[in-house]
Motif scaffolding. Sequence first.
Motif, PDB file in Angstrom:
ATOM      1  N   VAL A 250      52.930  42.961  40.209  1.00  0.00           N
ATOM      2  CA  VAL A 250      51.520  43.070  39.807  1.00  0.00           C
ATOM      3  C   VAL A 250      51.369  44.092  38.689  1.00  0.00           C
ATOM      4  O   VAL A 250      50.648  43.868  37.703  1.00  0.00           O
ATOM      5  N   MET A 253      52.581  42.664  35.337  1.00  0.00           N
ATOM      6  CA  MET A 253      51.619  41.719  34.763  1.00  0.00           C
ATOM      7  C   MET A 253      50.396  42.447  34.224  1.00  0.00           C
ATOM      8  O   MET A 253      49.878  42.121  33.149  1.00  0.00           O
ATOM      9  N   LEU A 300      50.396  38.498  46.404  1.00  0.00           N
ATOM     10  CA  LEU A 300      50.528  38.369  44.950  1.00  0.00           C
ATOM     11  C   LEU A 300      49.415  37.513  44.380  1.00  0.00           C
ATOM     12  O   LEU A 300      48.860  37.824  43.313  1.00  0.00           O
ATOM     13  N   SER A 304      46.761  38.823  41.746  1.00  0.00           N
ATOM     14  CA  SER A 304      46.648  38.123  40.455  1.00  0.00           C
ATOM     15  C   SER A 304      45.209  37.726  40.181  1.00  0.00           C
ATOM     16  O   SER A 304      44.745  37.785  39.033  1.00  0.00           O
ATOM     17  N   LEU A 307      43.495  40.636  38.806  1.00  0.00           N
ATOM     18  CA  LEU A 307      43.850  40.838  37.403  1.00  0.00           C
ATOM     19  C   LEU A 307      43.119  39.866  36.497  1.00  0.00           C
ATOM     20  O   LEU A 307      42.759  40.207  35.362  1.00  0.00           O
ATOM     21  N   GLY A 324      47.705  31.961  32.372  1.00  0.00           N
ATOM     22  CA  GLY A 324      47.684  31.325  33.681  1.00  0.00           C
ATOM     23  C   GLY A 324      48.566  30.093  33.733  1.00  0.00           C
ATOM     24  O   GLY A 324      49.288  29.876  34.711  1.00  0.00           O
ATOM     25  N   GLY A 327      52.182  31.196  33.792  1.00  0.00           N
ATOM     26  CA  GLY A 327      52.569  31.652  35.119  1.00  0.00           C
ATOM     27  C   GLY A 327      52.760  30.503  36.085  1.00  0.00           C
ATOM     28  O   GLY A 327      53.703  30.489  36.877  1.00  0.00           O
TER      29      GLY A 327
END
Length: 796
Positions: A250, A253, A300, A304, A307, A324, A327
Motif C-alpha cells: 500500500v 502504491m 489490500l 486500495s 488510495l 486501475g 493494476g
Amino acid sequence: MARRGSKPPGPSKQGPGDRRGATKPSSPNLPDDLDLGPGTEFWAERLRRLALGLLAALIAARAYWPSEPAYKEGAAAGLSWDLAIFLVAALALVSSIFAGRFVFRLAVPDAAVAALMFLVAVSSQRSLDWRIGVNLAWEWAAMGVAYLLLRWLPRTRGESAALVLGMVVTASAVAAYGIYQGVVEIPQIQEQYRRNPEAAREQIGVSGGSDPADEVRRQALENRVLQSTEVFATFGLANSLAGFLVAPLVLLMATALEALARKPAVGASRWPAILGAAIPGLILLTCLVMAKGLSAWLGLAVASGLLVLRGLRLVPRRVLMVLGVAGAVAVAGLVVAGVATRRLDVQILTQATRSLRYRFEYWRSTWAMITEDAPSFGKAIQTGNFWKGVGPGNFGTHYVRYKLPEASEEIQDPHNLFLDVWSTAGVWAFLALVAALGSGIWILLTRGGQSEDEDASPTDRPAWLLVASGLGLVMVLFLGRMNLFMEDLLTRWLVLLVFWVFSAALLSPLWRLAWPTPYALGAAMSGVTIALLTSGGVSFPAIAMMLWGSLALGLNLRDPAPSGRLHSVETLIPVGALSLAWAALIGGFFGATLPFWKSEAAVARAEAAMQSLPPDYDRAETAYKAAETADRYNVRPWLGHAYLQLLAWQSRGSKAADLRWETIRILLEQAVKPPRNPDSWGLYSERASTVRDLLRIVGPSLSPREILQLQADVVKATRVATRLYPNNPVLHGRLAEASAEMSMFRDAADEANEAIRLDALTPHADKKLPDSMRRRLQENLPKWTERAAGSPQAPI
C-alpha cells in the motif's frame, strides 16, 4: 521552561521534486529553537542518530526469522531482540541527558498504544504457563518501547520517510525470498518427500509408530507437504507472511501516486523512477498472491479503495483509470499464471467459505472462554477472563476447554486481533486497542486542522537510515542465532541480501520524488487491520511493527500538525523519571529471563551429551538436574530428563528391576505440577501414554498390586486430560479402555458413549477416532453397560 509547537526547518511548500530556492536548514535534524551548546550538540546528536539507526536495523531484522512463538521451546526466540530494543532506549535516554532537555511528540494514539502494551505485558501474571507468558510479555513491552522510539527519535519528516522506505525495502526482500521458496524450495521438498517419506517424517518429528492415530497424522503431513503450495518465506505460516506484506505494498502504491501528482523539475521525468519502483511492487504483489491470504487480499482491496479516494483529488481521473486497469491486468496475469502452474486453483474460492466457517467456530469458542460460557452478560462481566484475560501465549491451554466438537484444530490464537487482545489481557486492553486503531486511523485519514503544507517534504534525505535498515541482515545473524551453514539458511540469507540491495536501488529514486503521506500510512494501517480480522498476527512483532510503525511514522509526518509536532522540555526531570522506569524494566527483564537462559543453556549441554558417540547419559542427567534447579517454571528440563531416563533404561535392556522406569513416571508427573503449567492436557495425555507403554513392557514382572497402581495412574492422567479437553473423542476413548481394564465399567460405558458421540460430530478425519478404536468401543460397549448395571464401582 517548556517550548511547544517547535517546527522543523525547511521550506513550507517545497517538494523533493522542486528544489529551486531551497535554503539549507541550520540544523537538519533539530528544530530551530532546540540549538544545543557547542560541547553537547555533537554527542547528543550522534547518540540520537546511533539509536535511530539501530532501531531501524532491529525493526528490519525481526522480519528475517519467524515471529510466531515456538511454544515447545518456551516462546523465547525474541528475547534477544527485546533486550536490544531496551538497550536502544538507553541510548536515547543518554542522548537526552547530553542534550539537557527532553524532546518528544504526543498524541492520543500514543497513550492508547502504551496502555495496550502495558496491559498485555502485565496480564502475564495470570498465565497458567508462567514461563511462556512472561517471555511473550517482554515482546509486547519491546514493541511498546519501539513504538515510542519511532515517535520520539526522528527529528524531521525526512527521517520518518526514510524509515518507511526501509520497511518497504525489507518487505520486498522477504517477498522475493517467498517467490524463490515457492518456485525452487517447495518443489525440492516435495520431491525429497516422494523419494524417502520415512526420512522426511522422522526429520519433521512425526511418529512412525503403529498407533492408528499416528497413521492419521502421517496422512495429514503428506497432504500438507504434497498438496500445499502456499509460500511462507521467513514466517512460520502463509497467513502471517500475507499480513506482513499488505502495508508495504500500500505504501509503495501511495508513494507512486504522490509522485504522479507532483510537478517534476524542468527537464526531469517521473516515469523512470515510477517504472523502476513497479518491479519491487510486482514482487510484493506476486508473493502476496502466492501466500493465498484471503484476508490480506481483502485488506489490500480496502486500502486500495482509500488510495483511489485520495487519487481523485490528486491526479486526473483518466490517469487514475489507467492505473486501475494496469493494476487489474497485473493481478489477472498473476492469477492466470498461478492457475497455469497449478499454484492457484478454484479451491481457493471454495475453501474461503470453509475457512470463514472455521473462523466463526474459533470466535464462538473464544467468546465462551472470555465470558466463561456465562448464560447472561451480567454474569459474564464477573469472570476473570472478561476483565483480565488469560495472559500472553496461554490462549491455547484455555481454548480447548471451550472448543466446539466440530471445530477443526487446537489453535493458539483466535484469528482475530480484537478477540486476541481481549482474551489475552481483558476488556481494558481491548478498549485500548480500539482507541489506538480508531484514533490513529481517524487522524491519519482526515486532514482535521492540519496546515496546507502537510504534504510538502523537507529537503533532507537521510540515506544513512536506509543503510542502517539494511544492517538488519547482519543483525539477524546474531539476534536470530542464524547459522548460515545449516540447512538452506545461507541460500535464504543471500536471496534476502541480493534483493534488499536490488529493491533499495529501485525504490530510492521514487522516494526522491515524493514521500508517503500520513494518509498513505493510515490506508496501510487500515489494510493491516482488516487482514488481521480473520488471521493471527497482532502479537507477532514483525507484523505488529508494520501496524504500529505505520501509525507512529504517519503521525510524525503530520508535522506541523499537533500530533506530529516536536515538543521540548528544558529539564531533565522527565529523563530522570524515564531512566528510573527503564532501570525497573531492565531489572525485571534480567530477573525473569536470566534463570530461563541458564536453564536453557543446561538443556543444551544435556542434549549435546546425549548426541555424542557414545551418549554420555550421566553428564546429560547432571545437566538436566541443573536446568530444573535454574528455572522452576521451565518445563523443558523435566520432559528432556524423562526422555533421557527412557533412553538409558532402554539401553540397559528395559528391565523391571532397573527402577529408572519409575523415575520416568515421576519426572512426567513433576512436569505438570505448579509452578509449571498444571492445565496442559497434552502433558497429561503424554504421561498416560508413556505409563501405559511402560506397563506393557514391565507388567509381566510386577505384582498385581503394582499393576493396579500403574493402571490407576493411566486412568488419572487420562481423566485430567479429558476434563481439560472435553470435546476430544480420542481422549474419551482411551479413558474408556483404561477404565475398563480396572473394571470401572460404569465409567468405561459413559466415556465410550461420549467418544462415539463426539466422533460422529466432528467432520475432520484427524480428530475422529481411529477405526480400530471405534470398532473396539462399539463391540465392548454393550458388555460394559451390562456389567456396570450389575456391579458397584469404587472411584479411584
